[in-house]
Design an enzyme around this catalytic site. Structure first.
Site, PDB file in Angstrom:
ATOM      1  N   CYS A  88      38.796  44.849  37.141  1.00 25.76           N
ATOM      2  CA  CYS A  88      38.491  45.721  38.282  1.00 25.76           C
ATOM      3  C   CYS A  88      39.470  46.881  38.420  1.00 25.76           C
ATOM      4  CB  CYS A  88      38.425  44.918  39.577  1.00 25.76           C
ATOM      5  SG  CYS A  88      40.007  44.204  40.109  1.00 25.76           S
ATOM      6  N   CYS A 128      43.800  36.158  39.607  1.00 29.72           N
ATOM      7  CA  CYS A 128      43.199  36.673  40.834  1.00 29.72           C
ATOM      8  C   CYS A 128      42.401  35.580  41.536  1.00 29.72           C
ATOM      9  CB  CYS A 128      42.301  37.868  40.516  1.00 29.72           C
ATOM     10  SG  CYS A 128      41.573  38.625  41.988  1.00 29.72           S
TER      11      CYS A 128
END
Length: 371
Positions: free
Chosen positions: A203, A106
């Protein structure tokens, strides 16, 4: 006119990114805040409340800071970019019997790419984030170094940053400890934020149940892989399991079978839905191969280079010797290491400086040189 230029600050609504924005503002930069919506947890089927950087509360917290201080703030939706790369890779890696590190992907492939794109569109020369790390330059090359706060250091997850990304990035929290950052937040009037607990979850898996996430994400997965075999390192069948994607190298708890002694996952064989178990000493490896290498401090890592190699976040690291094998790096540990997991990141350090890093492809044990 700003004193140092215009900076795009990634704001999650948490304490670190808020203090980052305040610091950059006080240093004389013209701050533009940006909050990235990466994941819609409400649609994931999880049982927990939406939390972290993607929640509406966090987005509102980031915006309130911008309004209070008086700088522009934008919200961008990168769920498609994030999902196609990070989440698909996360699922694919587990289905291949490996253990992924989605935060590295990410950072290097989604967040910085999105930030650079928006920074250019908003005429921002620089990008700032709340990472605990430091940036340095040597002979025209940029590289990441460890943060002052060893307990919070995040250099490990930044090994994949390109030279362009590092040249334009700022990590103002690197020289400070977490207690100092909390005190700064309180001094700026964010008393509640200064006491906010931290989240260490992925997340898009905020309930920390990656197995449940895989089951929801891949239709029919549970039925397809249930009933695989546990074998010991000699190849004897010693039990059945719920499916190879639901186990990781080094795992001891949650095996679902009592063996009369502690047993650990030492190998995962996806082709036959087999999970190999062994005693703790059978987790030992003294070498590994690392691919997808990003060379950071130097453009080349000479054969025979000695470095401290970390194989997971918060690993203490092990002194090792590095050798080039084409585009890959062959790592020989000077001490035995337990739980080397293919798919995880390996990061090489020269003192506090990141030489580079890559993805662990496989590990080995040279029994002739066991320590």
């Amino acid at each position: 006119m700003s004193k140092h230029g215009r900076v795009l600050v990634a704001m999650s609504g948490g304490i670190d990114s808020t203090v980052t924005a305040m610091m950059m503002h006080d240093m004389g930069y013209e701050v533009v805040g940006i909050t990235m919506k990466t994941w819609d947890y409400a649609n994931s089927g999880g049982s927990s409340k939406e939390t972290g950087c993607c929640s509406l509360d966090s987005i509102n917290d980031a915006r309130e800071v911008a309004v209070k201080v008086g700088f522009h703030h934008f919200i961008i939706d990168i769920r498609d970019e994030f999902g196609d790369y990070v989440i698909d890779n996360f699922v694919d890696e587990y289905l291949a019997g490996r253990t992924p590190n989605p935060c590295v992907l990410c950072n290097t492939h989604i967040k910085w790419s999105a930030l650079l794109k928006r920074a250019d569109a908003l005429d921002c020369e620089f990008i700032a984030t709340g990472h605990y790390a430091q940036l340095n330059e040597l002979n025209g090359r940029h590289y990441v170094s460890k943060a002052v706060d060893a307990h919070k250091d995040q250099s490990y997850v930044l090994w994949g940053l390109s030279q362009e990304c590092m040249a334009r990035s700022r990590f103002p929290l690197g020289p400070y400890t977490k207690p100092e950052v909390r005190q700064m937040a309180a001094d700026w009037g964010y008393e509640a934020l200064s006491k906010k607990a931290e989240s260490y979850e992925i997340c898009f898996v905020p309930d920390n149940d990656y197995r449940g996430f895989l089951k929801r994400r891949v239709d029919g997965l549970e039925a397809r892989v249930d009933g695989g075999q546990f074998v010991n390192t000699a190849g004897d069948i010693i039990g059945t399991h719920k499916g190879y994607p639901f186990y990781t190298i080094g795992q001891r708890k949650g095996l679902g079978v009592a063996f009369g002694e502690p047993m650990y996952v030492t190998e995962i064989r996806p082709d036959t839905n087999t999970v190999v178990l062994g005693r703790q000493e059978e987790l030992v490896r003294n070498g590994m191969m690392v691919g997808k290498v990003n060379r950071m401090k130097y453009d080349q890592i000479p054969d025979g280079t000695e470095a401290v190699t970390m194989i997971r976040y918060n690993d203490q690291g092990t002194l090792s010797q590095l050798s080039n094998m084409g585009e890959n790096i062959h790592v020989d540990f000077y001490a035995n290491v337990k739980g080397v997991a293919p798919g995880q990141s390996a990061v090489f350090y020269e003192g506090d400086d990141v030489l580079g890093g890559g993805i662990i492809h496989g590990s080995f044990l040279d029994e002739g040189r066991q320590n």
